[in-house]
Design a protein around this motif. Sequence first.
Motif, PDB file in Angstrom:
ATOM      1  N   TYR A  13    -112.203  23.540 -41.624  1.00  0.00           N
ATOM      2  CA  TYR A  13    -110.895  23.668 -42.276  1.00  0.00           C
ATOM      3  C   TYR A  13    -109.879  23.304 -41.205  1.00  0.00           C
ATOM      4  O   TYR A  13    -109.675  24.089 -40.271  1.00  0.00           O
ATOM      5  CB  TYR A  13    -110.657  25.100 -42.740  1.00  0.00           C
ATOM      6  CG  TYR A  13    -111.570  25.554 -43.871  1.00  0.00           C
ATOM      7  CD1 TYR A  13    -111.356  25.128 -45.185  1.00  0.00           C
ATOM      8  CD2 TYR A  13    -112.627  26.423 -43.630  1.00  0.00           C
ATOM      9  CE1 TYR A  13    -112.173  25.562 -46.220  1.00  0.00           C
ATOM     10  CE2 TYR A  13    -113.453  26.859 -44.669  1.00  0.00           C
ATOM     11  CZ  TYR A  13    -113.212  26.421 -45.955  1.00  0.00           C
ATOM     12  OH  TYR A  13    -114.025  26.855 -46.982  1.00  0.00           O
ATOM     13  N   VAL A  18    -116.263  25.884 -39.046  1.00  0.00           N
ATOM     14  CA  VAL A  18    -116.840  27.099 -39.640  1.00  0.00           C
ATOM     15  C   VAL A  18    -118.317  26.983 -40.037  1.00  0.00           C
ATOM     16  O   VAL A  18    -118.981  28.008 -40.204  1.00  0.00           O
ATOM     17  CB  VAL A  18    -116.018  27.637 -40.836  1.00  0.00           C
ATOM     18  CG1 VAL A  18    -114.595  27.969 -40.401  1.00  0.00           C
ATOM     19  CG2 VAL A  18    -116.005  26.689 -42.001  1.00  0.00           C
ATOM     20  N   ARG A  37    -122.861  38.003 -44.681  1.00  0.00           N
ATOM     21  CA  ARG A  37    -121.707  38.910 -44.737  1.00  0.00           C
ATOM     22  C   ARG A  37    -120.449  38.197 -45.223  1.00  0.00           C
ATOM     23  O   ARG A  37    -120.411  36.973 -45.294  1.00  0.00           O
ATOM     24  CB  ARG A  37    -121.397  39.412 -43.327  1.00  0.00           C
ATOM     25  CG  ARG A  37    -122.355  40.421 -42.815  1.00  0.00           C
ATOM     26  CD  ARG A  37    -121.670  41.244 -41.722  1.00  0.00           C
ATOM     27  NE  ARG A  37    -122.646  42.150 -41.152  1.00  0.00           N
ATOM     28  CZ  ARG A  37    -123.430  41.833 -40.132  1.00  0.00           C
ATOM     29  NH1 ARG A  37    -123.330  40.661 -39.542  1.00  0.00           N
ATOM     30  NH2 ARG A  37    -124.306  42.704 -39.690  1.00  0.00           N
ATOM     31  N   GLY A  41    -119.789  32.148 -44.434  1.00  0.00           N
ATOM     32  CA  GLY A  41    -119.739  30.717 -44.741  1.00  0.00           C
ATOM     33  C   GLY A  41    -120.423  30.349 -46.050  1.00  0.00           C
ATOM     34  O   GLY A  41    -120.713  29.166 -46.296  1.00  0.00           O
ATOM     35  N   THR A  43    -119.290  30.533 -49.338  1.00  0.00           N
ATOM     36  CA  THR A  43    -118.430  29.721 -50.208  1.00  0.00           C
ATOM     37  C   THR A  43    -118.233  28.333 -49.601  1.00  0.00           C
ATOM     38  O   THR A  43    -118.271  27.315 -50.304  1.00  0.00           O
ATOM     39  CB  THR A  43    -117.071  30.424 -50.411  1.00  0.00           C
ATOM     40  OG1 THR A  43    -117.299  31.678 -51.053  1.00  0.00           O
ATOM     41  CG2 THR A  43    -116.128  29.591 -51.258  1.00  0.00           C
ATOM     42  N   THR A  44    -118.053  28.305 -48.296  1.00  0.00           N
ATOM     43  CA  THR A  44    -117.841  27.021 -47.623  1.00  0.00           C
ATOM     44  C   THR A  44    -119.071  26.118 -47.781  1.00  0.00           C
ATOM     45  O   THR A  44    -118.935  24.899 -47.964  1.00  0.00           O
ATOM     46  CB  THR A  44    -117.511  27.256 -46.135  1.00  0.00           C
ATOM     47  OG1 THR A  44    -116.406  28.154 -46.049  1.00  0.00           O
ATOM     48  CG2 THR A  44    -117.167  25.956 -45.439  1.00  0.00           C
ATOM     49  N   ARG A  47    -118.872  24.617 -51.003  1.00  0.00           N
ATOM     50  CA  ARG A  47    -117.808  23.592 -50.996  1.00  0.00           C
ATOM     51  C   ARG A  47    -118.256  22.304 -50.306  1.00  0.00           C
ATOM     52  O   ARG A  47    -117.753  21.224 -50.626  1.00  0.00           O
ATOM     53  CB  ARG A  47    -116.560  24.119 -50.282  1.00  0.00           C
ATOM     54  CG  ARG A  47    -115.788  25.118 -51.102  1.00  0.00           C
ATOM     55  CD  ARG A  47    -114.425  25.372 -50.465  1.00  0.00           C
ATOM     56  NE  ARG A  47    -113.773  26.474 -51.154  1.00  0.00           N
ATOM     57  CZ  ARG A  47    -113.195  27.508 -50.549  1.00  0.00           C
ATOM     58  NH1 ARG A  47    -113.159  27.565 -49.214  1.00  0.00           N
ATOM     59  NH2 ARG A  47    -112.639  28.454 -51.245  1.00  0.00           N
ATOM     60  N   GLU A  85    -115.703  31.587 -57.186  1.00  0.00           N
ATOM     61  CA  GLU A  85    -115.447  33.027 -57.060  1.00  0.00           C
ATOM     62  C   GLU A  85    -114.322  33.453 -58.006  1.00  0.00           C
ATOM     63  O   GLU A  85    -114.417  34.447 -58.693  1.00  0.00           O
ATOM     64  CB  GLU A  85    -115.030  33.346 -55.612  1.00  0.00           C
ATOM     65  CG  GLU A  85    -116.134  33.923 -54.771  1.00  0.00           C
ATOM     66  CD  GLU A  85    -115.725  34.117 -53.314  1.00  0.00           C
ATOM     67  OE1 GLU A  85    -115.205  33.160 -52.696  1.00  0.00           O
ATOM     68  OE2 GLU A  85    -115.925  35.219 -52.806  1.00  0.00           O
ATOM     69  N   GLU A 160    -120.848  34.295 -56.009  1.00  0.00           N
ATOM     70  CA  GLU A 160    -120.654  35.733 -56.206  1.00  0.00           C
ATOM     71  C   GLU A 160    -120.302  36.104 -57.641  1.00  0.00           C
ATOM     72  O   GLU A 160    -119.243  36.685 -57.904  1.00  0.00           O
ATOM     73  CB  GLU A 160    -119.575  36.261 -55.247  1.00  0.00           C
ATOM     74  CG  GLU A 160    -119.992  36.039 -53.815  1.00  0.00           C
ATOM     75  CD  GLU A 160    -119.399  37.045 -52.848  1.00  0.00           C
ATOM     76  OE1 GLU A 160    -119.158  38.184 -53.260  1.00  0.00           O
ATOM     77  OE2 GLU A 160    -119.207  36.682 -51.684  1.00  0.00           O
ATOM     78  N   GLN A 192    -123.005  39.127 -52.533  1.00  0.00           N
ATOM     79  CA  GLN A 192    -122.980  40.290 -51.642  1.00  0.00           C
ATOM     80  C   GLN A 192    -123.925  41.343 -52.220  1.00  0.00           C
ATOM     81  O   GLN A 192    -124.433  42.187 -51.500  1.00  0.00           O
ATOM     82  CB  GLN A 192    -121.571  40.903 -51.596  1.00  0.00           C
ATOM     83  CG  GLN A 192    -120.521  39.989 -51.027  1.00  0.00           C
ATOM     84  CD  GLN A 192    -120.386  40.132 -49.529  1.00  0.00           C
ATOM     85  OE1 GLN A 192    -120.880  41.088 -48.954  1.00  0.00           O
ATOM     86  NE2 GLN A 192    -119.731  39.180 -48.899  1.00  0.00           N
TER      87      GLN A 192
END
Length: 238
Positions: A13, A18, A37, A41, A43-44, A47, A85, A160, A192
């Motif tokens: 980003y 990341v 956790r 990373g 969601t990334t 993406r 999300e 999630e 999670q």
Amino acid sequence: MSLLELTDVNGYYGNSHVLFDLDLAVDRNEVIALLGRNGAGKTTTLRTVTGTIPRRQGGLTFDGTDISHDSVDEISNRGIKLVPEERRVFPTLTVHENMQVARDMTSGTEPRPVEEMYEIFPVLDELRENRGRNLSGGEQQMLSVARALIQSPDLLLLDEPTEGLAPVIVDDLYDVLSEVVEQDVTVLITEQNVDFALDLAERAYIIDKGSNAWDGTVAELEQRADLLDEYLSVGAVE
Ligand SMILES: Nc1ncnc2c1ncn2[C@@H]1O[C@H](COP(=O)(O)OP(=O)(O)OP(=O)(O)O)[C@@H](O)[C@H]1O
Ligand SMILES: [Mg+2]
């Protein structure tokens, strides 16, 4: 050959690096859990697959084709659909209209009939005429999944799906998703809620600080309370 393959993927980003040399492979019809956790990373990683991360480097193939230079639309047209999300429901449209729009916007794959979605999601059948904004969080999540599914994805990415849902709604969503994964669809799910993801998945990847920490079968992971403790801050899986 895997349906989806990430090799040495790095994600950024702006100046912030990341994802670090991430490897991930998903076979056709597999359900894979992507765990880690907050901020690991997950969601990334999704993406990087959909092409919505600002910058990525590394190998990315889908069905044997290099998609690392594809646009977001090209990737979607290949049959890769994300349920993000933040749920994507049109607030002023009814449930039925939301479905119709998703069906009509389908490109690259052959959409499924809306009625088929009501068979999978009986909850939505009862809410056909209700507007998106009046749905509960759980109902919106069902609708988001239905909107992705109606586009007959080859690969469904779920970010999630249980976040913020009451336990009883999580159970309903589980029933629906377990039916969905029986069908001809490949799923990569981040959670999670480790128990939820592991009940659905066959294999899992754990990522930590943007790097691969572990991968293996769910059966193996269930014996590894140490991993769950170290990377997910949860106790043993029941
Ligand atoms: N738009 C953004 N701009 C800058 N940094 C970002 C952005 N989105 C995420 N990050 C950073 O990238 C890292 C990975 O975030 P990511 O959202 O992928 O984590 P996650 O595993 O999905 O976490 P969560 O479980 O909280 O959803 C974090 O350090 C986060 O702060
Ligand atoms: Mg996330």
